[in-house]
Motif scaffolding. Structure first.
Motif, mmCIF file in Angstrom:
data_model
loop_
_atom_site.group_PDB
_atom_site.id
_atom_site.type_symbol
_atom_site.label_atom_id
_atom_site.label_comp_id
_atom_site.label_asym_id
_atom_site.label_seq_id
_atom_site.Cartn_x
_atom_site.Cartn_y
_atom_site.Cartn_z
ATOM 1 N N ALA A 1 0.830 -1.206 0.000
ATOM 2 C CA ALA A 1 0.000 0.000 0.000
ATOM 3 C C ALA A 1 0.862 1.252 0.000
ATOM 4 N N VAL A 2 1.944 1.254 0.786
ATOM 5 C CA VAL A 2 2.848 2.402 0.817
ATOM 6 C C VAL A 2 3.500 2.587 -0.548
ATOM 7 N N ALA A 3 3.968 1.488 -1.149
ATOM 8 C CA ALA A 3 4.613 1.574 -2.465
ATOM 9 C C ALA A 3 3.640 2.079 -3.522
ATOM 10 N N ALA A 4 2.369 1.675 -3.440
ATOM 11 C CA ALA A 4 1.373 2.151 -4.411
ATOM 12 C C ALA A 4 1.162 3.648 -4.284
ATOM 13 N N ILE A 5 1.111 4.151 -3.050
ATOM 14 C CA ILE A 5 0.936 5.600 -2.842
ATOM 15 C C ILE A 5 2.166 6.347 -3.339
ATOM 16 N N VAL A 6 3.350 5.827 -3.030
ATOM 17 C CA VAL A 6 4.574 6.477 -3.489
ATOM 18 C C VAL A 6 4.630 6.483 -5.010
ATOM 19 N N ALA A 7 4.240 5.391 -5.640
ATOM 20 C CA ALA A 7 4.257 5.328 -7.100
ATOM 21 C C ALA A 7 3.321 6.373 -7.693
ATOM 22 N N GLN B 1 2.316 9.241 -6.138
ATOM 23 C CA GLN B 1 2.731 10.596 -5.775
ATOM 24 C C GLN B 1 4.066 10.996 -6.405
ATOM 25 N N SER B 2 5.041 10.133 -6.336
ATOM 26 C CA SER B 2 6.387 10.473 -6.790
ATOM 27 C C SER B 2 6.665 9.964 -8.191
ATOM 28 N N GLY B 3 5.787 9.138 -8.666
ATOM 29 C CA GLY B 3 6.001 8.542 -9.977
ATOM 30 C C GLY B 3 6.876 7.320 -9.849
ATOM 31 N N ALA B 4 6.509 6.312 -10.578
ATOM 32 C CA ALA B 4 7.303 5.094 -10.587
ATOM 33 C C ALA B 4 8.425 5.267 -11.598
ATOM 34 N N LEU C 1 9.311 -6.693 -21.041
ATOM 35 C CA LEU C 1 10.658 -6.583 -20.495
ATOM 36 C C LEU C 1 10.806 -5.442 -19.485
ATOM 37 N N ILE C 2 9.751 -4.663 -19.311
ATOM 38 C CA ILE C 2 9.819 -3.498 -18.425
ATOM 39 C C ILE C 2 9.173 -3.826 -17.088
ATOM 40 N N GLU C 3 9.831 -3.403 -16.039
ATOM 41 C CA GLU C 3 9.236 -3.501 -14.709
ATOM 42 C C GLU C 3 9.178 -2.102 -14.108
ATOM 43 N N THR C 4 8.191 -1.871 -13.264
ATOM 44 C CA THR C 4 8.020 -0.577 -12.623
ATOM 45 C C THR C 4 8.537 -0.687 -11.204
ATOM 46 N N LYS C 5 9.379 0.261 -10.806
ATOM 47 C CA LYS C 5 9.965 0.249 -9.464
ATOM 48 C C LYS C 5 9.720 1.596 -8.800
ATOM 49 N N VAL C 6 9.690 1.569 -7.492
ATOM 50 C CA VAL C 6 9.614 2.785 -6.688
ATOM 51 C C VAL C 6 11.016 3.042 -6.156
ATOM 52 N N ARG C 7 11.464 4.298 -6.217
ATOM 53 C CA ARG C 7 12.792 4.637 -5.708
ATOM 54 C C ARG C 7 12.829 4.440 -4.189
ATOM 55 N N GLN C 8 13.898 3.856 -3.699
ATOM 56 C CA GLN C 8 14.041 3.587 -2.265
ATOM 57 C C GLN C 8 13.966 4.864 -1.435
ATOM 58 N N GLU C 9 14.545 5.954 -1.920
ATOM 59 C CA GLU C 9 14.506 7.206 -1.151
ATOM 60 C C GLU C 9 13.079 7.728 -1.025
ATOM 61 N N ASP C 10 12.238 7.525 -2.082
ATOM 62 C CA ASP C 10 10.836 7.936 -1.994
ATOM 63 C C ASP C 10 10.079 7.051 -1.001
ATOM 64 N N LEU C 11 10.392 5.764 -1.011
ATOM 65 C CA LEU C 11 9.742 4.829 -0.094
ATOM 66 C C LEU C 11 10.112 5.149 1.358
ATOM 67 N N LYS C 12 11.393 5.424 1.615
ATOM 68 C CA LYS C 12 11.828 5.769 2.974
ATOM 69 C C LYS C 12 11.153 7.055 3.446
ATOM 70 N N ALA C 13 11.052 8.043 2.560
ATOM 71 C CA ALA C 13 10.407 9.305 2.931
ATOM 72 C C ALA C 13 8.935 9.072 3.258
ATOM 73 N N ALA C 14 8.270 8.207 2.496
ATOM 74 C CA ALA C 14 6.859 7.919 2.752
ATOM 75 C C ALA C 14 6.669 7.212 4.088
ATOM 76 N N LEU C 15 7.567 6.302 4.430
ATOM 77 C CA LEU C 15 7.460 5.597 5.715
ATOM 78 C C LEU C 15 7.533 6.577 6.877
ATOM 79 N N LYS C 16 8.319 7.635 6.734
ATOM 80 C CA LYS C 16 8.417 8.643 7.791
ATOM 81 C C LYS C 16 7.146 9.476 7.897
ATOM 82 N N ARG C 17 6.360 9.550 6.842
ATOM 83 C CA ARG C 17 5.140 10.365 6.852
ATOM 84 C C ARG C 17 3.915 9.602 7.372
#
Length: 195
Positions: free
Chosen positions: A75-81, A83-86, A111-127
């Motif tokens: 759920a956090v990764a979906a919100i980050v994707a 808000q911050s863009g995947a 061949l393409i996968e969508t990823k969330v940047r770790q720095e965006d994920l860490k920032a979201a966890l703090k929020r």
């Protein structure tokens, strides 16, 4: 004053400071028991501290019990994707050339996968707020973590008022705090071997 005398002064000061610190830790532990009961039984969150003459010494904030969070990372990764863009990236077996990425996106999307940047994920966890919610793209709160709060332990924070130090010095010099702080100071006095 010689180096030896300075050394003696440092050693004695440190030992006496440690004795007073240990006394303070005992005072604090006793207070936490009372503050914990006040928070649990009365819902008290703060306590204004003052000398008997009414001079403000600051505020005690009685903390809520410890919290355990179980985060729904999907759920956090979906919100980050949202808000911050995947970030689009080719799988490891492909190259990351921008032109190739555009070509692959158009002609070989498997061949393409969508990823969330770790720095965006860490920032979201703090929020994530105290209730386990994170603001979604639309601004609405989304529950992304379960929060289980334990009983308040009485842990607290003291924020002194601007006049606290001067007021306590005056009260101490006037003899108003000696009995109240006897358990804190007595070990240091007894260490001096008064008979």
């Amino acid at each position: 004053m010689t180096a030896k005398l300075h050394g003696l002064r440092v050693a004695a000061g440190k030992v006496l400071a440690d004795i007073v610190t240990a006394g303070y830790e005992g005072v604090r532990a006793d207070a936490e028991k009372v503050f914990g009961a006040a928070r649990r039984e009365l819902g008290a969150k703060t306590l204004d501290v003052a000398l008997p003459d009414g001079t403000s010494l600051g505020t005690i904030s009685i903390l809520a019990g410890p919290a355990e969070r179980t985060v729904n990372m999907s759920a956090v990764a979906a919100i980050v994707a949202q808000q911050s863009g995947a970030v689009e990236a080719l799988r490891p077996e492909a190259v990351t050339d921008p032109a190739l990425l555009a070509f692959v996106r158009d002609h070989m999307p498997h061949l393409i996968e969508t990823k969330v940047r770790q720095e965006d994920l860490k920032a979201a966890l703090k929020r994530i707020d105290a209730e386990g919610c994170l603001n979604g793209t639309d601004g609405k709160k989304v529950k992304v973590a379960e929060v289980q709060r334990g009983e308040p332990t009485g842990e607290f924070r003291y924020r002194p008022s601007p006049e606290a130090e001067a007021a306590i010095r005056r009260a101490w010099q006037a003899g108003e705090l000696q009995e109240l702080l006897a358990d804190l100071i007595r070990p240091a006095v007894e260490a001096g071997g008064q008979s």
